[in-house]
Write a protein that holds these residues in place. Structure first.
Motif, short mmCIF file in Angstrom:
data_model
loop_
_atom_site.label_atom_id
_atom_site.label_comp_id
_atom_site.label_asym_id
_atom_site.label_seq_id
_atom_site.Cartn_x
_atom_site.Cartn_y
_atom_site.Cartn_z
N VAL A 128 55.57 35.33 21.15
CA VAL A 128 55.81 35.55 22.58
C VAL A 128 54.99 36.74 23.11
N ARG A 129 54.07 37.20 22.28
CA ARG A 129 53.17 38.32 22.64
C ARG A 129 53.94 39.58 23.02
N TYR A 130 55.00 39.84 22.28
CA TYR A 130 55.67 41.13 22.44
C TYR A 130 54.73 42.18 21.84
N PRO A 131 54.49 43.28 22.59
CA PRO A 131 53.42 44.18 22.15
C PRO A 131 53.66 44.92 20.84
N LYS A 132 54.93 45.01 20.37
CA LYS A 132 55.16 45.78 19.15
C LYS A 132 55.87 44.93 18.09
N PRO A 133 55.15 44.05 17.42
CA PRO A 133 55.81 43.20 16.41
C PRO A 133 56.45 44.00 15.27
N ASP A 134 55.91 45.20 15.00
CA ASP A 134 56.50 46.00 13.92
C ASP A 134 57.85 46.58 14.29
N GLU A 135 58.00 46.88 15.57
CA GLU A 135 59.30 47.35 16.04
C GLU A 135 60.33 46.21 15.88
N ALA A 136 59.88 44.98 16.18
CA ALA A 136 60.76 43.82 16.02
C ALA A 136 61.16 43.65 14.56
N PHE A 137 60.23 43.90 13.65
CA PHE A 137 60.53 43.81 12.22
C PHE A 137 61.66 44.77 11.85
N ILE A 138 61.54 46.02 12.29
CA ILE A 138 62.53 47.03 11.93
C ILE A 138 63.89 46.71 12.56
N ALA A 139 63.86 46.26 13.81
CA ALA A 139 65.12 45.90 14.47
C ALA A 139 65.80 44.76 13.71
N GLY A 140 65.00 43.77 13.28
CA GLY A 140 65.56 42.65 12.52
C GLY A 140 66.13 43.11 11.18
N LEU A 141 65.43 44.03 10.56
CA LEU A 141 65.86 44.54 9.25
C LEU A 141 67.22 45.24 9.35
N LEU A 142 67.42 45.97 10.44
CA LEU A 142 68.62 46.83 10.54
C LEU A 142 69.76 46.21 11.36
N HIS A 143 69.57 45.02 11.93
CA HIS A 143 70.53 44.54 12.93
C HIS A 143 71.97 44.46 12.43
N ASP A 144 72.16 44.14 11.15
CA ASP A 144 73.53 43.97 10.64
C ASP A 144 74.00 45.16 9.79
N ILE A 145 73.34 46.30 9.92
CA ILE A 145 73.66 47.46 9.06
C ILE A 145 75.14 47.87 9.24
N GLY A 146 75.70 47.61 10.41
CA GLY A 146 77.11 47.94 10.66
C GLY A 146 78.06 47.22 9.72
N LYS A 147 77.64 46.08 9.18
CA LYS A 147 78.51 45.33 8.26
C LYS A 147 78.79 46.14 7.00
N VAL A 148 77.81 46.94 6.58
CA VAL A 148 77.97 47.72 5.36
C VAL A 148 79.15 48.67 5.52
N ILE A 149 79.27 49.28 6.69
CA ILE A 149 80.34 50.23 6.97
C ILE A 149 81.64 49.48 7.20
N LEU A 150 81.56 48.49 8.06
CA LEU A 150 82.78 47.83 8.50
C LEU A 150 83.43 47.01 7.38
N SER A 151 82.63 46.57 6.44
CA SER A 151 83.13 45.73 5.35
C SER A 151 84.34 46.36 4.68
N VAL A 152 84.26 47.66 4.50
CA VAL A 152 85.34 48.38 3.82
C VAL A 152 86.65 48.20 4.57
N TYR A 153 86.52 48.21 5.90
CA TYR A 153 87.73 48.14 6.73
C TYR A 153 88.12 46.70 7.04
N VAL A 154 87.10 45.85 7.17
CA VAL A 154 87.37 44.47 7.55
C VAL A 154 88.06 43.72 6.41
N SER A 155 87.85 44.17 5.16
CA SER A 155 88.47 43.48 4.03
C SER A 155 89.95 43.25 4.26
N ASP A 156 90.64 44.27 4.76
CA ASP A 156 92.09 44.16 4.99
C ASP A 156 92.41 43.10 6.05
N THR A 157 91.61 43.09 7.09
CA THR A 157 91.92 42.22 8.23
C THR A 157 91.11 40.92 8.18
#
Ligand SMILES: [Fe+2]
Ligand SMILES: [Fe+2]
Length: 283
Positions: A128-157
């Motif tokens: 789509v000719r987004y000017p910063k494909p590398d920024e998109a790479f990093i955003a994709g890499l980190l998008h679910d990082i919150g799961k690592v933290i929340l997993s500990v708490y979500v296990s109960d619920t």
């Protein structure tokens, strides 16, 4: 009893900061006056990181036919942007490679999903000719990082959330919101904030399931959203969170794409993912 966002934020605070080396690499690779030597000297301070970067650089992920033996070679052959991605990917690998039981993700599954999403986001960005494909790479890499933290708490619920997902056929993030009052996306954005990542990345993580709500850089958010749904559609790193997600129509509009375009995009990605193990080394 459910956990509060405050408790989660404390969990975020316990998370290690990005290594100093990574901070410096991010700065140096943004600066057009930096030299190969400066970058090499910084990366080589950290031997474990150096080894991981070289293993990633030699994976089929980069598809470079000759063996890359040193960081200098990697910088010269692959370029500053690629090195920035490799250093960041290497530094979050341990965190993302762990089992994430709250989301029914076995060891390595979140890493697989994250790196596939990173590559998909970069492919989409180019398309789509987004000017910063590398920024998109990093955003994709980190998008679910919150799961690592929340997993500990979500296990109960988890049972409660999952039951709601099944009963109402809603996405997992919506059930999280309804039961916990926040989602892994919000928690992930807090992590990115703690790591002093740019606001555009914080937003992309925060709104990857609701791109229509993003206030900044809606195209980047739409790219990450679409990449995530595509990876789930292809069954990469699903866990318990992979059901009932679909592309928000505004994301297509933001990128100037039509649903019919997905077929050819998925064809292109299929070639990229043909040998998943080759680009997902155990580093
Ligand atoms: Fe997500
Ligand atoms: Fe995801």
């Amino acid at each position: 009893m459910h956990v509060s966002l405050d408790q989660i934020v404390r969990g975020v605070n316990d998370l290690p900061a990005l290594p100093h080396v990574v901070d410096q690499v991010l700065k140096l690779t943004e600066d057009p006056n930096s030299t190969v030597k400066e970058l090499n000297d910084i990366i080589c301070q950290d031997q474990a990181l150096t080894a991981k970067v070289l293993r990633l650089a030699n994976s089929a992920y980069y598809g470079y036919p000759r063996r890359i033996g040193t960081i200098v070679e990697a910088i010269v052959i692959l370029g500053f942007n690629a090195i920035r991605n490799l250093v960041l990917a290497a530094s979050v690998h341990n965190l993302l490679n762990k089992e994430v039981p709250g989301y029914q993700l076995g060891p390595g599954e979140l890493w697989r999903h994250s790196i596939a999403c990173a590559m998909t986001a970069r492919t989409l960005a180019r398309r789509v000719r987004y000017p910063k494909p590398d920024e998109a790479f990093i955003a994709g890499l980190l998008h679910d990082i919150g799961k690592v933290i929340l997993s500990v708490y979500v296990s109960d619920t988890y049972d409660e959330i999952f039951q709601k997902v099944r009963q109402f056929q809603i996405p997992f993030s919506q059930a999280e919101e309804e039961i916990l009052g926040f989602t892994h996306a919000v928690v992930g954005a807090r992590v990115a904030d703690k790591w002093n990542l740019p606001e555009s990345l914080v937003q992309a993580i925060a709104y990857h399931h609701n791109p229509q709500l993003a206030k900044e850089n809606p195209r980047l958010v739409a790219i990450v959203h679409l990449a995530d749904v595509l990876c789930m559609t292809m069954g990469i790193g699903l866990g318990g969170d992979g059901m009932y997600y679909s592309v928000v129509p505004q994301a297509f509009a933001a990128l100037g794409l039509k649903p019919e375009d997905l077929e050819s995009i998925m064809g292109e990605l299929g070639d990229l993912f043909i040998d998943q193990n080759a680009f997902l080394p155990t580093v």
